[in-house]
Design an enzyme around this catalytic site. Structure first.
Site, short mmCIF file in Angstrom:
data_model
loop_
_atom_site.label_atom_id
_atom_site.label_comp_id
_atom_site.label_asym_id
_atom_site.label_seq_id
_atom_site.Cartn_x
_atom_site.Cartn_y
_atom_site.Cartn_z
N SER A 193 67.57 -38.55 19.74
CA SER A 193 66.75 -37.37 20.01
C SER A 193 65.37 -37.50 19.37
O SER A 193 64.46 -36.77 19.73
CB SER A 193 67.44 -36.12 19.49
OG SER A 193 67.76 -36.29 18.12
N TYR A 204 68.24 -31.94 19.23
CA TYR A 204 69.31 -31.72 20.20
C TYR A 204 70.42 -30.86 19.58
O TYR A 204 71.18 -30.21 20.30
CB TYR A 204 69.93 -33.06 20.62
CG TYR A 204 69.10 -33.90 21.58
CD1 TYR A 204 67.79 -33.56 21.92
CD2 TYR A 204 69.66 -35.04 22.16
CE1 TYR A 204 67.05 -34.36 22.79
CE2 TYR A 204 68.94 -35.83 23.04
CZ TYR A 204 67.63 -35.49 23.35
OH TYR A 204 66.92 -36.28 24.22
N GLY A 205 70.53 -30.92 18.27
CA GLY A 205 71.65 -30.27 17.56
C GLY A 205 71.92 -28.84 17.96
O GLY A 205 73.06 -28.46 18.22
N CYS A 233 72.31 -41.08 18.70
CA CYS A 233 72.37 -39.65 18.38
C CYS A 233 73.83 -39.16 18.41
O CYS A 233 74.52 -39.33 19.41
CB CYS A 233 71.54 -38.90 19.42
SG CYS A 233 71.55 -37.13 19.21
N HIS A 245 70.37 -38.33 10.66
CA HIS A 245 69.50 -38.10 9.50
C HIS A 245 70.24 -38.13 8.16
O HIS A 245 69.62 -38.30 7.13
CB HIS A 245 68.83 -36.73 9.63
CG HIS A 245 67.80 -36.65 10.71
ND1 HIS A 245 68.09 -36.88 12.03
CD2 HIS A 245 66.48 -36.36 10.66
CE1 HIS A 245 66.99 -36.73 12.75
NE2 HIS A 245 66.00 -36.41 11.94
#
Ligand code: DGL
Length: 267
Positions: free
Chosen positions: A10, A41-42, A72, A185
């Site tokens: 993403s 996108y989360g 992702c 992340h």
């Protein structure tokens, strides 16, 4: 001619996956696409994440890639089956490798999973883990503020520590021995997460888990020629380059902004 491996995320976070792949496979040509125009996108709905993931994959397929890596977690959680309908080449998401590594690491079969809202809502990690270890108990927690903190470079210091402590307090008393970092992340917060969870909890980094998987698909014929890197983003190359430098420890070389739906790799 050498065909490249395609990787999409993403945004910039998938560079943790790119980095792990680059380190393990120095000879491979890599093409990375970060959908920086539409990140994150989360928090988005499943349908939107599927639609974006299909578009990103179509873009990379134009580069003649031999393997598609869905870096992702949110995309891997909801879009993998849809992506498999686009192409015959192998497609690897991060959920299955992460789940397998967690199942190998755990002793007491009590496993935590942290990720974006979309990943946690999908239940994809729980399904993948309990398929391997039917007796496992999986405790999932969405940590939506971790992504903006990492993007800001706030991966240490008192504010980050407080946020990490707040989300991870969910695990107090749950006696987990393994925690899956189910988001691109989160490896960048590994230091703080490890500190909070203590030595008895093994952290599973899905970025690292994927390299073993990839190894089983690639013949190792390293002839000493370094692979090439191409980076594409859908917006703001400058911001991508800045965060990328923090993640990779160097500037991303060939980097350009693209508009999806254009034929970039046609002759
Ligand atoms: N790449 C996403 C993931 O791994 C995190 C960032 C986002 O929400 O788009 O789930």
């Amino acid at each position: 001619m050498k065909k490249p491996i395609g990787i999409f995320d993403s945004g910039v976070g998938g560079l943790t996956v790119y980095k792990a792949i680059r380190e393990s496979f120095p000879e491979e040509d890599l093409v990375y696409f970060g959908d920086t125009a539409r990140v994150p996108y989360g928090p988005k709905s499943e349908n939107t994440v599927i639609e974006y993931s299909v578009q990103n994959s179509r873009f990379l397929l134009q580069a003649g890639i031999k393997i598609l890596i869905v870096a992702c977690n949110t995309s891997s959680a909801v879009a993998l089956d849809h992506l498999k309908q686009l192409t015959e080449i192998p497609i690897i998401g991060v959920i299955q490798p992460g789940a397998e590594l967690a199942a190998q690491q755990t002793v007491n079969q009590r496993i935590g999973v942290i990720g974006t809202e979309g990943t946690i809502r999908s239940g994809a990690y729980t399904r993948a883990i309990t398929e391997i270890l039917p007796g496992a108990q999986v405790f999932s927690q969405a940590c939506p503020l971790f992504v903006p903190f990492v993007e800001e470079g706030w991966v240490s210091g008192s504010t980050a520590k407080e946020v990490v402590a707040e989300y991870l307090s969910f695990y107090q008393g749950l006696d987990i021995d393994t925690l899956v970092l189910g988001c691109t992340h989160y490896p960048l917060l590994k230091g703080l997460i490890g500190e909070m969870m203590g030595e008895k909890v093994t952290l599973v980094d899905s970025a690292e888990a994927i390299t073993g998987y990839l190894g089983s698909l690639l013949p190792r014929e390293y002839d000493g020629t370094a692979g090439t890197d191409r980076f594409f983003v859908s917006d703001n190359e400058a911001k991508f380059a800045q965060i990328a430098e923090r993640i990779l420890g160097r500037k991303p070389g060939q980097l350009r902004r693209v508009r999806l739906f254009e034929s970039w790799f046609a002759d």
